[in-house]
Enzyme design. Structure first.
Site, PDB file in Angstrom:
ATOM      1  CG  ASN A   1      59.102  27.634  38.180  1.00 33.99           C
ATOM      2  OD1 ASN A   1      58.331  26.831  38.684  1.00 33.99           O
ATOM      3  ND2 ASN A   1      60.253  27.961  38.727  1.00 33.99           N
TER       4      ASN A   1
ATOM      5  CD  GLU B   1      67.266  26.212  38.187  1.00 37.26           C
ATOM      6  OE1 GLU B   1      67.693  26.738  37.152  1.00 37.26           O
ATOM      7  OE2 GLU B   1      66.908  26.865  39.186  1.00 37.26           O
TER       8      GLU B   1
ATOM      9  CG  ASP C   1      57.397  25.564  44.947  1.00 36.97           C
ATOM     10  OD1 ASP C   1      58.457  25.942  44.414  1.00 36.97           O
ATOM     11  OD2 ASP C   1      56.668  26.299  45.647  1.00 36.97           O
TER      12      ASP C   1
END
Length: 321
Positions: A189, A225, A198
């Site tokens: 991320n 996650e 995403d």
């Protein structure tokens, strides 16, 4: 349906009913044939004489109620005597109303209309109840779906796991639970952005859904996650084989992960627990065991699945092949 041992009474009532618009009138002269005809034709209304040869109208009413399985058919008792005890016994045995013979046509029509209104109301309520049950099912389904990945969410996982534990205990079959994490997902991320993160979660979710090929196998998003897989009727060796195949499929997808310390591509670490549940097994204990195994897989270097029950991880299995 008209039930009376007097032929003249049956014919008179049938005539009045047909005059009022009833299309079919079934007639019975005794209790046993009345019950048999009711079960065969399921009429919308029963006019039932109390005094019958052999078994009484009360017996007929009880048999009718026992055979309805949740449905309701109006029953109006007929009697030559206006007796309070007859009325009470009629209601107790399953009747809905009472008429004194000889029945006046205007009174009969009034009773028919009243029972028709009650029957229509019952049918509307049944229809509304069915629609409400369907709406609740849809709502529960929506509440248990993760919006990002489309997988079952943690709430749904706990419900399904509860159900599968009971099924496995009843059938004395092994149940496997896997918890898995995307390795170094925070770095993914931070480096590529949350939109890419995403999409990575959606891609892994699609992969997990694809590998759950049996009808009761289920992939879920446990949170963030982290994902969970419930695999009924899967022994320890089968669970490790499944994990090895999952790692292979993910490797072939080759989802780039430039900031991973485990691989240039997205990888998973997973914990596996397998058991035949006993009376002490519940959702919390299974999740805790799988979580401990996940921690062990991460401690061993990530990019692997670990099972305490087998004391083995997927990397070791690959070396043994």
């Amino acid at each position: 349906m008209v039930v009376d041992d007097q032929n003249s009474v049956r014919l008179a009532l049938a005539y009045e009913l047909q005059r009022s618009g009833v299309t079919e009138v079934i007639q019975a002269a005794d209790a046993e044939s009345a019950v048999a005809l009711f079960q065969q034709h399921r009429p919308d209304l029963v006019l039932l004489d109390i005094r019958l040869p052999g078994k009484s109208g009360y017996w007929v009413a009880r048999r009718i109620r026992e055979s309805e399985n949740g449905d309701w058919t109006p029953i109006i008792f007929l009697s030559g005597l206006d007796n309070d005890l007859d009325v009470w016994q009629g209601i107790e045995s399953g009747g809905d109303d009472y008429l004194v013979k000889p029945v006046k046509p205007i009174v009969l029509m009034a009773k028919l209309r009243a029972m028709q209104r009650l029957l229509d109301m019952r049918r509307r309520l049944d229809s509304m109840s069915a629609e409400l049950r369907l709406a609740n099912q849809r709502l529960n389904h929506m509440v248990e779906i993760d919006a990002l990945t489309g997988l079952t969410n943690r709430r749904g996982l706990e419900r399904l796991l509860h159900s599968e534990i009971h099924a496995a205990r009843r059938e004395q079959q092994p149940l496997t639970l896997m918890l898995c994490d995307i390795d170094f997902f925070k770095s993914y991320n931070d480096n590529l952005g949350h939109l890419a993160g995403d999409e990575c979660l959606r891609e892994v979710a699609r992969l997990l859904r694809d590998v759950c090929v049996r009808p009761r196998d289920i992939a879920t998003r446990y949170g963030g996650e982290e994902f969970a897989l419930v695999l009924p009727n899967t022994p320890r060796s089968g669970a490790m084989t499944f994990a090895r195949a999952l790692c292979s499929v993910l490797h072939k997808r080759a989802i780039a992960h430039p900031q991973s310390a485990a691989s240039p591509f997205v990888t998973l670490s997973g914990g596996i627990t397998t058991c035949i549940p006993d009376e002490n097994t519940d959702e919390e204990s299974l999740i805790m065991r799988a979580d401990h195994a996940l921690y062990a897989a991460k401690a061993e270097g990530r990019n692997r699945f670990f099972s305490f029950e087998m004391q083995m991880d997927t990397i070791e299995q690959l070396r043994m092949r």
